[in-house]
Enzyme design. Structure first.
Site, PDB file in Angstrom:
ATOM      1  N   ASP A  82       0.820  -1.220   0.000  1.00 51.15           N
ATOM      2  CA  ASP A  82       0.000   0.000   0.000  1.00 51.15           C
ATOM      3  C   ASP A  82       0.848   1.262   0.000  1.00 51.15           C
ATOM      4  OD1 ASP A  82       0.925  -0.394   2.588  1.00 51.15           O
ATOM      5  OD2 ASP A  82      -1.031  -0.880   3.416  1.00 51.15           O
ATOM      6  N   ASN A 153      -7.545  -2.789  13.890  1.00 48.16           N
ATOM      7  CA  ASN A 153      -8.919  -3.104  13.470  1.00 48.16           C
ATOM      8  C   ASN A 153      -8.960  -4.329  12.558  1.00 48.16           C
ATOM      9  OD1 ASN A 153      -7.770  -2.148  11.165  1.00 48.16           O
ATOM     10  ND2 ASN A 153      -9.177  -0.441  10.864  1.00 48.16           N
ATOM     11  N   HIS A 155      -7.144  -4.750   9.777  1.00 49.29           N
ATOM     12  CA  HIS A 155      -6.871  -4.535   8.346  1.00 49.29           C
ATOM     13  C   HIS A 155      -5.601  -5.259   7.908  1.00 49.29           C
ATOM     14  CE1 HIS A 155      -4.531  -0.465   8.978  1.00 49.29           C
ATOM     15  NE2 HIS A 155      -3.683  -1.467   9.001  1.00 49.29           N
ATOM     16  N   GLU A 160      -9.611  -2.183   4.732  1.00 55.73           N
ATOM     17  CA  GLU A 160     -10.227  -1.842   6.011  1.00 55.73           C
ATOM     18  C   GLU A 160     -11.490  -2.663   6.255  1.00 55.73           C
ATOM     19  OE1 GLU A 160      -8.495  -0.212   7.936  1.00 55.73           O
ATOM     20  OE2 GLU A 160      -7.888   1.774   7.267  1.00 55.73           O
TER      21      GLU A 160
HETATM   22  C1  GLP Z   1      -0.332   0.108   8.570  1.00 53.30           C
HETATM   23  C2  GLP Z   1      -0.083  -0.590   7.209  1.00 53.30           C
HETATM   24  C3  GLP Z   1      -0.283  -2.072   7.309  1.00 53.30           C
HETATM   25  C4  GLP Z   1       0.372  -2.540   8.580  1.00 53.30           C
HETATM   26  C5  GLP Z   1      -0.437  -2.064   9.763  1.00 53.30           C
HETATM   27  C6  GLP Z   1       0.182  -2.335  11.111  1.00 53.30           C
HETATM   28  O1  GLP Z   1      -1.219   1.137   8.507  1.00 53.30           O
HETATM   29  N1  GLP Z   1      -0.845  -0.077   6.110  1.00 53.30           N
HETATM   30  O2  GLP Z   1       0.225  -2.714   6.149  1.00 53.30           O
HETATM   31  O3  GLP Z   1       0.463  -3.932   8.621  1.00 53.30           O
HETATM   32  O4  GLP Z   1      -0.852  -0.729   9.591  1.00 53.30           O
HETATM   33  O5  GLP Z   1       1.221  -1.432  11.388  1.00 53.30           O
HETATM   34  P1  GLP Z   1       2.261  -1.644  12.571  1.00 53.30           P
HETATM   35  O6  GLP Z   1       3.154  -2.756  12.168  1.00 53.30           O
HETATM   36  O7  GLP Z   1       2.996  -0.322  12.652  1.00 53.30           O
HETATM   37  O8  GLP Z   1       1.470  -1.958  13.788  1.00 53.30           O
END
Ligand code: GLP
Length: 265
Positions: A82, A153, A155, A160
């Site tokens: 993303d 959440n 995702h 989402e």
């Molecule tokens: C982000 C990314 C995801 C990621 C998630 C968790 O917003 N878009 O691909 O896996 O949220 O992030 P973190 O590893 O910082 O908890």
């Protein structure tokens, strides 16, 4: 230090490590193994990569292996999950910049093989760019492995929570999305204030993620414990995007540390 333990939660394989470093090392091991197997078999390895705080140690580990000469990215192609929209690649908050800092600048990966969705495409061209991204992955023969993190959440990428049926959700292509309130709240950590958070993004679709030949879900720390338990033990529903991984459980491994696994029972 206690060794890792493997749990079977319904059909899902879950490996719980003594700490986040060990879980990250295991993810890097698996990615290195995919490269070692796919390159001689198909001439290339196609990696789906993730951003966020969780995979940083995986990239450190992969970069260290490349530096030591035990892993080469010369025949690797990468696709990131993303990117915020709109955002410039030189913006330190962009995922392109994150990948450059954490991996691309540290390994022998050709720049034209490192694909990150383009946060600078004009709005009218975004749908076409997203569709092209899916076509590129397919032209490369699909993803050999997809590394995933999980949002609080549930995702995956920026797919989402949704009210779609699981079948409709599983078929979503790469596209533009609005970020969920929980995602925006968590992004304040990077953006500094709620007003500064970019509220939209381009994300690889659920369809492409689920089609990967193998999937590594890496989750560490106590904040992920409730959603990990919900994704693995609650209903398979688009309201918890990561629960859809259970529809392809035989090719998914969940790599957790103890705190992230705390609510699995
Ligand atoms: C982000 C990314 C995801 C990621 C998630 C968790 O917003 N878009 O691909 O896996 O949220 O992030 P973190 O590893 O910082 O908890």
């Amino acid at each position: 230090m206690p060794a890792e333990r493997t749990l079977h939660v319904a059909d899902s394989t879950v490996i719980v490590f003594p700490d986040a470093d060990a879980a990250s090392r295991a993810a890097a091991d698996r990615i290195a193994r995919v490269v070692a197997e796919a390159v001689p078999a198909r001439g290339k390895a196609v990696l789906g990569l993730a951003t966020g705080a969780t995979p940083e140690k995986v990239y450190d580990d992969l970069a260290a292996r490349a530096k030591a000469g035990s892993l080469s990215f010369r025949h690797v192609v990468t696709y990131n999950l993303d990117e915020y929209y709109p955002i410039q690649p030189l913006d330190p908050l962009s995922y392109r910049y994150y990948m450059h800092r954490n991996l691309f600048s540290r390994v022998d990966l050709a720049p034209n093989r490192a694909h990150v969705l383009d946060g600078t495409v004009p709005e009218a061209a975004a749908a076409g760019h997203a569709a092209e991204f899916d076509r590129w992955i397919e032209a490369d023969g699909g993803l050999d492995v997809q590394l995933l993190g999980i949002g609080r959440n549930g995702h995956i990428g920026f797919n989402e929570p949704s009210e779609l049926s699981p079948a409709e959700f599983a078929d979503l292509p790469t596209r533009m999305v609005d970020l969920h309130p929980v995602t925006k709240a968590d992004a304040v950590r990077e953006f500094g204030s709620p007003d500064a958070v970019i509220p939209r993004a381009l994300t690889m679709g659920v369809r492409q993620i689920l089609a990967a030949r193998s999937i590594i879900m890496l989750a560490t720390g106590p904040k992920k414990a409730p959603i990990v338990a919900q994704a693995l033990k609650g209903p398979v529903t688009a309201a918890v995007p990561a629960s859809l991984l259970r529809t392809v459980a035989d090719k998914v491994v969940w790599l957790l540390d103890g705190p992230a696994a705390a609510e699995l029972g």
